[in-house]
Design an enzyme around this catalytic site. Structure first.
Site, short mmCIF file in Angstrom:
data_model
loop_
_atom_site.label_atom_id
_atom_site.label_comp_id
_atom_site.label_asym_id
_atom_site.label_seq_id
_atom_site.Cartn_x
_atom_site.Cartn_y
_atom_site.Cartn_z
N ARG A 163 0.80 -1.23 0.00
CA ARG A 163 0.00 0.00 0.00
C ARG A 163 0.83 1.27 0.00
O ARG A 163 0.56 2.19 -0.78
CB ARG A 163 -0.91 0.04 1.24
CG ARG A 163 -2.21 -0.67 1.09
CD ARG A 163 -2.57 -1.28 2.41
NE ARG A 163 -1.60 -2.33 2.68
CZ ARG A 163 -1.77 -3.59 2.32
NH1 ARG A 163 -2.88 -3.94 1.76
NH2 ARG A 163 -0.84 -4.50 2.54
N THR A 164 1.81 1.36 0.88
CA THR A 164 2.55 2.62 1.00
C THR A 164 3.31 2.88 -0.30
O THR A 164 3.28 3.99 -0.83
CB THR A 164 3.51 2.56 2.20
OG1 THR A 164 2.77 2.11 3.34
CG2 THR A 164 4.11 3.92 2.49
N LYS A 173 27.31 -4.43 -4.24
CA LYS A 173 28.77 -4.37 -4.43
C LYS A 173 29.47 -3.74 -3.23
O LYS A 173 30.65 -3.44 -3.29
CB LYS A 173 29.08 -3.56 -5.70
CG LYS A 173 28.61 -4.24 -6.97
CD LYS A 173 28.96 -3.44 -8.21
CE LYS A 173 27.85 -2.51 -8.58
NZ LYS A 173 28.10 -1.75 -9.82
N ARG A 177 11.34 3.68 2.97
CA ARG A 177 10.95 2.75 4.04
C ARG A 177 12.17 1.90 4.35
O ARG A 177 12.81 1.37 3.44
CB ARG A 177 9.79 1.87 3.61
CG ARG A 177 9.53 0.73 4.60
CD ARG A 177 8.31 -0.08 4.30
NE ARG A 177 7.10 0.66 4.61
CZ ARG A 177 5.89 0.09 4.66
NH1 ARG A 177 5.75 -1.21 4.44
NH2 ARG A 177 4.83 0.81 4.93
N HIS A 236 5.31 5.70 11.39
CA HIS A 236 4.74 5.59 10.04
C HIS A 236 3.83 6.81 9.87
O HIS A 236 2.60 6.70 9.86
CB HIS A 236 3.95 4.27 9.93
CG HIS A 236 3.66 3.83 8.54
ND1 HIS A 236 3.86 4.62 7.43
CD2 HIS A 236 3.15 2.65 8.07
CE1 HIS A 236 3.50 3.95 6.35
NE2 HIS A 236 3.07 2.76 6.70
N1 CP Z 1 -0.21 -0.03 5.83
C1 CP Z 1 0.97 -0.27 5.21
O1 CP Z 1 1.99 0.35 5.52
O2 CP Z 1 0.91 -1.25 4.27
P1 CP Z 1 2.14 -1.74 3.43
O3 CP Z 1 3.11 -2.39 4.39
O4 CP Z 1 1.58 -2.70 2.43
O5 CP Z 1 2.78 -0.54 2.78
#
Ligand code: CP
Length: 332
Positions: free
Chosen positions: A66-67, A95, A116, A149
Protein backbone atom coordinates in the site's frame (compact mmCIF):
# COMPACT_ATOMS: atom_id res chain seq x y z
CA UNK A 1 10.64 19.91 14.41
CA UNK A 2 12.06 23.23 13.14
CA UNK A 3 14.90 21.35 11.47
CA UNK A 4 12.40 19.58 9.23
CA UNK A 5 10.79 22.83 8.03
CA UNK A 6 11.71 25.21 5.21
CA UNK A 7 9.91 28.50 4.50
CA UNK A 8 7.24 27.62 7.10
CA UNK A 9 6.39 24.42 5.23
CA UNK A 10 7.19 20.81 5.96
CA UNK A 11 10.33 19.74 4.15
CA UNK A 12 11.31 16.37 5.61
CA UNK A 13 8.30 14.32 6.70
CA UNK A 14 9.53 12.24 9.60
CA UNK A 15 7.22 12.18 12.58
CA UNK A 16 3.50 12.47 13.31
CA UNK A 17 4.36 15.17 15.85
CA UNK A 18 5.13 17.50 12.90
CA UNK A 19 1.47 17.75 11.97
CA UNK A 20 -0.58 20.29 13.86
CA UNK A 21 -4.32 20.32 13.55
CA UNK A 22 -4.46 23.34 11.23
CA UNK A 23 -1.99 21.74 8.82
CA UNK A 24 -3.92 18.47 8.88
CA UNK A 25 -7.14 20.30 8.04
CA UNK A 26 -5.39 21.94 5.08
CA UNK A 27 -4.05 18.59 3.87
CA UNK A 28 -7.48 16.99 4.24
CA UNK A 29 -9.04 19.81 2.19
CA UNK A 30 -6.35 19.42 -0.47
CA UNK A 31 -6.90 15.66 -0.61
CA UNK A 32 -10.66 16.24 -0.98
CA UNK A 33 -9.99 18.65 -3.81
CA UNK A 34 -7.61 16.29 -5.60
CA UNK A 35 -10.19 13.52 -5.37
CA UNK A 36 -12.84 15.85 -6.77
CA UNK A 37 -10.64 17.10 -9.62
CA UNK A 38 -9.75 13.56 -10.72
CA UNK A 39 -13.46 13.00 -11.34
CA UNK A 40 -13.87 16.01 -13.67
CA UNK A 41 -13.22 16.09 -17.37
CA UNK A 42 -9.65 17.28 -17.99
CA UNK A 43 -9.08 17.00 -14.23
CA UNK A 44 -6.38 14.34 -14.51
CA UNK A 45 -4.59 16.32 -17.21
CA UNK A 46 -4.61 19.44 -15.05
CA UNK A 47 -3.34 17.58 -11.96
CA UNK A 48 -0.51 16.02 -13.95
CA UNK A 49 0.70 19.48 -14.89
CA UNK A 50 1.12 20.60 -11.27
CA UNK A 51 4.37 18.77 -10.39
CA UNK A 52 5.48 17.58 -13.81
CA UNK A 53 8.86 19.22 -13.24
CA UNK A 54 9.56 17.10 -10.13
CA UNK A 55 10.89 13.55 -9.75
CA UNK A 56 10.56 11.14 -6.81
CA UNK A 57 12.76 8.23 -5.76
CA UNK A 58 10.91 5.42 -3.99
CA UNK A 59 13.49 3.60 -1.84
CA UNK A 60 11.77 0.75 -0.05
CA UNK A 61 14.11 -1.78 1.54
CA UNK A 62 11.32 -3.29 3.67
CA UNK A 63 8.31 -4.99 2.03
CA UNK A 64 5.30 -2.82 1.19
CA UNK A 65 2.23 -2.94 -1.01
CA UNK A 66 0.00 0.00 0.00
CA UNK A 67 2.55 2.62 1.00
CA UNK A 68 4.69 1.98 -2.06
CA UNK A 69 1.80 1.84 -4.52
CA UNK A 70 -0.13 4.75 -3.05
CA UNK A 71 2.97 6.97 -3.13
CA UNK A 72 3.55 5.80 -6.71
CA UNK A 73 -0.11 6.51 -7.57
CA UNK A 74 0.10 9.88 -5.79
CA UNK A 75 3.19 10.85 -7.82
CA UNK A 76 1.41 9.81 -11.01
CA UNK A 77 -1.67 11.86 -10.07
CA UNK A 78 0.35 15.07 -9.74
CA UNK A 79 2.61 14.41 -12.71
CA UNK A 80 5.87 13.40 -10.98
CA UNK A 81 8.24 10.96 -12.64
CA UNK A 82 9.39 8.16 -10.36
CA UNK A 83 12.07 5.53 -10.01
CA UNK A 84 12.40 2.81 -7.41
CA UNK A 85 14.84 0.62 -5.54
CA UNK A 86 13.05 -2.12 -3.65
CA UNK A 87 15.63 -4.86 -3.77
CA UNK A 88 19.07 -3.60 -2.71
CA UNK A 89 20.68 -6.71 -4.22
CA UNK A 90 19.91 -5.17 -7.62
CA UNK A 91 21.59 -1.86 -6.72
CA UNK A 92 25.24 -1.15 -5.99
CA UNK A 93 24.58 -1.94 -2.33
CA UNK A 94 25.22 -5.49 -3.56
CA UNK A 95 28.77 -4.37 -4.43
CA UNK A 96 29.29 -2.99 -0.96
CA UNK A 97 28.11 0.58 -1.41
CA UNK A 98 26.77 2.00 1.86
CA UNK A 99 23.14 3.07 2.16
CA UNK A 100 24.44 6.54 2.99
CA UNK A 101 26.23 6.80 -0.36
CA UNK A 102 23.24 5.27 -2.16
CA UNK A 103 20.84 7.87 -0.74
CA UNK A 104 23.28 10.65 -1.68
CA UNK A 105 23.18 9.32 -5.25
CA UNK A 106 19.35 9.46 -5.19
CA UNK A 107 19.48 13.07 -3.99
CA UNK A 108 21.59 13.92 -7.05
CA UNK A 109 18.98 12.65 -9.49
CA UNK A 110 15.64 13.23 -7.75
CA UNK A 111 13.72 16.03 -6.04
CA UNK A 112 12.50 13.92 -3.10
CA UNK A 113 13.02 10.48 -1.61
CA UNK A 114 10.23 8.39 -0.16
CA UNK A 115 11.91 5.87 2.10
CA UNK A 116 10.95 2.75 4.04
CA UNK A 117 13.62 0.98 6.04
CA UNK A 118 13.53 -1.61 8.84
CA UNK A 119 15.87 0.42 11.04
CA UNK A 120 14.14 2.82 13.46
CA UNK A 121 15.44 6.35 13.01
CA UNK A 122 17.17 5.62 9.70
CA UNK A 123 15.09 8.13 7.74
CA UNK A 124 15.87 10.85 10.27
CA UNK A 125 19.55 9.97 10.16
CA UNK A 126 19.56 10.23 6.36
CA UNK A 127 17.72 13.55 6.47
CA UNK A 128 20.40 14.97 8.79
CA UNK A 129 23.14 13.50 6.63
CA UNK A 130 21.78 15.02 3.42
CA UNK A 131 21.27 18.36 5.14
CA UNK A 132 24.87 18.46 6.32
CA UNK A 133 26.68 16.96 3.36
CA UNK A 134 25.58 19.11 0.48
CA UNK A 135 22.64 18.42 -1.76
CA UNK A 136 19.54 17.99 0.35
CA UNK A 137 16.14 16.92 -0.91
CA UNK A 138 13.01 16.23 1.16
CA UNK A 139 12.80 12.74 2.66
CA UNK A 140 9.35 11.35 3.35
CA UNK A 141 9.28 8.55 5.91
CA UNK A 142 7.24 5.64 4.52
CA UNK A 143 7.75 3.54 7.66
CA UNK A 144 10.83 3.23 9.85
CA UNK A 145 11.10 -0.10 11.68
CA UNK A 146 8.88 -0.36 14.78
CA UNK A 147 9.29 3.35 15.19
CA UNK A 148 7.01 5.58 13.08
CA UNK A 149 4.74 5.59 10.04
CA UNK A 150 3.63 9.23 9.84
CA UNK A 151 1.85 9.15 6.48
CA UNK A 152 -0.16 6.10 7.57
CA UNK A 153 -1.26 8.07 10.63
CA UNK A 154 -2.26 11.00 8.42
CA UNK A 155 -4.40 8.87 6.13
CA UNK A 156 -5.94 7.19 9.17
CA UNK A 157 -6.98 10.59 10.53
CA UNK A 158 -8.20 11.64 7.09
CA UNK A 159 -10.44 8.57 7.09
CA UNK A 160 -11.68 9.31 10.62
CA UNK A 161 -12.27 12.94 9.65
CA UNK A 162 -14.34 11.94 6.62
CA UNK A 163 -16.23 9.23 8.50
CA UNK A 164 -17.14 11.53 11.40
CA UNK A 165 -17.92 14.66 9.32
CA UNK A 166 -21.59 14.60 10.24
CA UNK A 167 -20.92 13.59 13.85
CA UNK A 168 -18.80 16.45 15.14
CA UNK A 169 -15.47 15.29 13.75
CA UNK A 170 -12.63 13.45 15.44
CA UNK A 171 -13.23 14.95 18.90
CA UNK A 172 -15.37 13.48 21.67
CA UNK A 173 -15.00 9.92 20.46
CA UNK A 174 -13.82 6.63 21.93
CA UNK A 175 -11.05 4.89 20.03
CA UNK A 176 -9.94 1.27 20.55
CA UNK A 177 -6.58 0.03 19.26
CA UNK A 178 -6.41 -3.73 19.06
CA UNK A 179 -3.62 -6.26 18.61
CA UNK A 180 0.15 -6.04 18.65
CA UNK A 181 0.40 -2.50 19.96
CA UNK A 182 3.99 -2.76 21.16
CA UNK A 183 5.56 -3.38 17.76
CA UNK A 184 3.04 -1.83 15.37
CA UNK A 185 4.38 1.51 14.11
CA UNK A 186 1.01 2.47 12.62
CA UNK A 187 -0.68 2.50 16.05
CA UNK A 188 2.23 4.34 17.60
CA UNK A 189 2.07 7.09 14.95
CA UNK A 190 -1.71 7.42 14.89
CA UNK A 191 -1.90 7.70 18.69
CA UNK A 192 0.74 10.45 18.67
CA UNK A 193 -1.26 12.28 16.00
CA UNK A 194 -4.66 11.82 17.66
CA UNK A 195 -3.32 12.92 21.02
CA UNK A 196 -3.41 16.54 19.79
CA UNK A 197 -7.20 16.45 19.87
CA UNK A 198 -9.24 17.16 22.98
CA UNK A 199 -11.85 14.98 24.63
CA UNK A 200 -10.77 11.63 23.25
CA UNK A 201 -10.77 8.36 25.12
CA UNK A 202 -8.33 5.63 24.15
CA UNK A 203 -8.68 1.90 24.82
CA UNK A 204 -5.66 -0.29 24.15
CA UNK A 205 -6.70 -3.92 23.78
CA UNK A 206 -3.74 -6.26 23.51
CA UNK A 207 -2.11 -9.33 25.00
CA UNK A 208 -0.10 -8.23 28.01
CA UNK A 209 3.17 -8.97 26.20
CA UNK A 210 2.27 -6.60 23.35
CA UNK A 211 0.67 -3.67 25.16
CA UNK A 212 1.65 -0.13 24.16
CA UNK A 213 5.22 0.98 24.86
CA UNK A 214 5.84 2.78 28.18
CA UNK A 215 6.92 6.00 26.44
CA UNK A 216 3.62 6.20 24.55
CA UNK A 217 1.65 5.69 27.75
CA UNK A 218 3.79 8.33 29.48
CA UNK A 219 3.00 10.72 26.62
CA UNK A 220 -0.74 10.20 27.18
CA UNK A 221 -0.37 10.60 30.96
CA UNK A 222 1.56 13.84 30.50
CA UNK A 223 -1.23 15.20 28.31
CA UNK A 224 -3.90 13.93 30.73
CA UNK A 225 -5.61 11.88 28.01
CA UNK A 226 -8.03 9.28 29.28
CA UNK A 227 -6.79 5.81 28.38
CA UNK A 228 -7.43 2.24 29.46
CA UNK A 229 -5.46 -0.96 28.94
CA UNK A 230 -7.35 -4.20 28.49
CA UNK A 231 -7.03 -7.77 27.22
CA UNK A 232 -10.75 -8.24 26.59
CA UNK A 233 -11.93 -7.02 23.18
CA UNK A 234 -15.56 -8.08 23.48
CA UNK A 235 -16.24 -6.01 26.59
CA UNK A 236 -14.78 -2.89 24.92
CA UNK A 237 -16.45 -3.11 21.49
CA UNK A 238 -20.00 -1.90 22.28
CA UNK A 239 -18.81 1.52 23.53
CA UNK A 240 -16.36 2.39 20.73
CA UNK A 241 -16.73 4.92 17.91
CA UNK A 242 -13.63 3.64 16.13
CA UNK A 243 -11.99 0.22 16.35
CA UNK A 244 -8.49 0.13 14.88
CA UNK A 245 -7.37 -3.45 14.27
CA UNK A 246 -3.77 -4.56 13.67
CA UNK A 247 -1.96 -7.77 12.81
CA UNK A 248 0.67 -9.62 14.81
CA UNK A 249 4.07 -8.10 13.97
CA UNK A 250 5.96 -11.38 14.25
CA UNK A 251 8.69 -10.25 11.86
CA UNK A 252 10.10 -8.45 14.92
CA UNK A 253 10.17 -11.61 17.11
CA UNK A 254 13.48 -12.16 18.85
CA UNK A 255 12.78 -15.65 20.20
CA UNK A 256 9.35 -16.81 19.04
CA UNK A 257 7.39 -14.66 21.54
CA UNK A 258 4.42 -14.42 19.13
CA UNK A 259 3.88 -18.17 19.54
CA UNK A 260 3.05 -17.63 23.20
CA UNK A 261 -0.10 -15.53 22.64
CA UNK A 262 -3.60 -16.53 21.53
CA UNK A 263 -4.08 -13.82 18.90
CA UNK A 264 -7.52 -15.13 17.91
CA UNK A 265 -8.84 -13.17 20.93
CA UNK A 266 -7.90 -9.97 19.08
CA UNK A 267 -9.95 -10.60 15.96
CA UNK A 268 -13.31 -9.48 14.56
CA UNK A 269 -16.02 -11.55 12.93
CA UNK A 270 -19.64 -10.65 12.20
CA UNK A 271 -20.73 -11.99 15.59
CA UNK A 272 -18.53 -9.47 17.40
CA UNK A 273 -19.22 -6.62 14.96
CA UNK A 274 -22.94 -7.07 15.65
CA UNK A 275 -22.30 -5.69 19.14
CA UNK A 276 -20.68 -2.49 17.89
CA UNK A 277 -22.50 0.84 17.59
CA UNK A 278 -24.26 1.14 14.22
CA UNK A 279 -22.44 4.37 13.36
CA UNK A 280 -18.97 3.21 14.50
CA UNK A 281 -16.10 2.52 12.10
CA UNK A 282 -13.53 -0.26 11.74
CA UNK A 283 -10.06 0.67 10.51
CA UNK A 284 -6.97 -1.42 9.79
CA UNK A 285 -3.68 -0.21 8.26
CA UNK A 286 -3.48 -3.58 6.46
CA UNK A 287 -2.11 -6.06 5.54
CA UNK A 288 -4.38 -8.30 7.59
CA UNK A 289 -4.17 -11.95 8.37
CA UNK A 290 -7.02 -13.46 10.39
CA UNK A 291 -7.78 -10.51 12.69
CA UNK A 292 -10.69 -9.34 10.53
CA UNK A 293 -12.74 -12.09 8.96
CA UNK A 294 -13.47 -11.31 5.27
CA UNK A 295 -17.21 -11.57 6.01
CA UNK A 296 -16.86 -8.24 7.87
CA UNK A 297 -15.76 -6.48 4.65
CA UNK A 298 -19.34 -5.98 3.46
CA UNK A 299 -20.43 -4.37 6.74
CA UNK A 300 -20.93 -0.60 6.31
CA UNK A 301 -18.71 0.00 9.34
CA UNK A 302 -15.71 -1.59 7.58
CA UNK A 303 -13.67 1.40 6.36
CA UNK A 304 -10.28 -0.23 5.71
CA UNK A 305 -10.63 -0.45 1.91
CA UNK A 306 -11.69 3.18 1.77
CA UNK A 307 -8.85 3.98 4.18
CA UNK A 308 -6.20 2.67 1.80
CA UNK A 309 -7.76 4.51 -1.16
CA UNK A 310 -7.73 7.71 0.90
CA UNK A 311 -4.01 7.13 1.34
CA UNK A 312 -3.24 7.90 -2.30
CA UNK A 313 -5.10 11.24 -2.26
CA UNK A 314 -3.66 12.22 1.10
CA UNK A 315 -0.10 11.41 -0.05
CA UNK A 316 -0.68 13.43 -3.24
CA UNK A 317 -1.81 16.34 -1.03
CA UNK A 318 1.34 15.95 1.06
CA UNK A 319 3.57 16.07 -2.04
CA UNK A 320 1.84 19.27 -3.16
CA UNK A 321 2.40 20.75 0.30
CA UNK A 322 6.09 19.80 0.44
CA UNK A 323 6.68 21.39 -2.97
CA UNK A 324 4.56 24.45 -2.16
CA UNK A 325 2.12 23.72 -4.97
CA UNK A 326 -1.22 23.12 -3.19
CA UNK A 327 -2.43 26.62 -4.13
CA UNK A 328 -2.21 25.65 -7.81
CA UNK A 329 -5.39 23.57 -7.42
CA UNK A 330 -7.35 26.82 -7.28
CA UNK A 331 -6.46 27.34 -10.95
CA UNK A 332 -8.67 24.44 -11.98
N1 CP B 1 -0.21 -0.03 5.83
C1 CP B 1 0.97 -0.27 5.21
O1 CP B 1 1.99 0.35 5.52
O2 CP B 1 0.91 -1.25 4.27
P1 CP B 1 2.14 -1.74 3.43
O3 CP B 1 3.11 -2.39 4.39
O4 CP B 1 1.58 -2.70 2.43
O5 CP B 1 2.78 -0.54 2.78
Amino acid sequence: MAHYMRSERLYHVMLPQQFEEALMERLFDTADLIKEITRKSNGSGFLKSVLQHKKAMLYFTQPSTRTFLSFLGACQLVGMDTAEVRDPSLSSEYKGESQEDGVRVFSSYFDCIVMRDPKPGFCEYMAYLLDTTGRSVPILNGGSGKDQHPTQALLDLYTMHRSFLSRGGIRKKRYAFVGDLLRGRAVRSVVFLLSQYQDLEFHFVAPDAFQIAPDLEDHLKTLGISHHLSEDLESVLPEMDCVYMTRLQDEYDLSGESQLVDYSRYSLDLGKVKNMKPESIILHPLPRRDEIHPEVDADPRAMYWRQLRNGMYLRAALLLHVFGAAHRLQEY
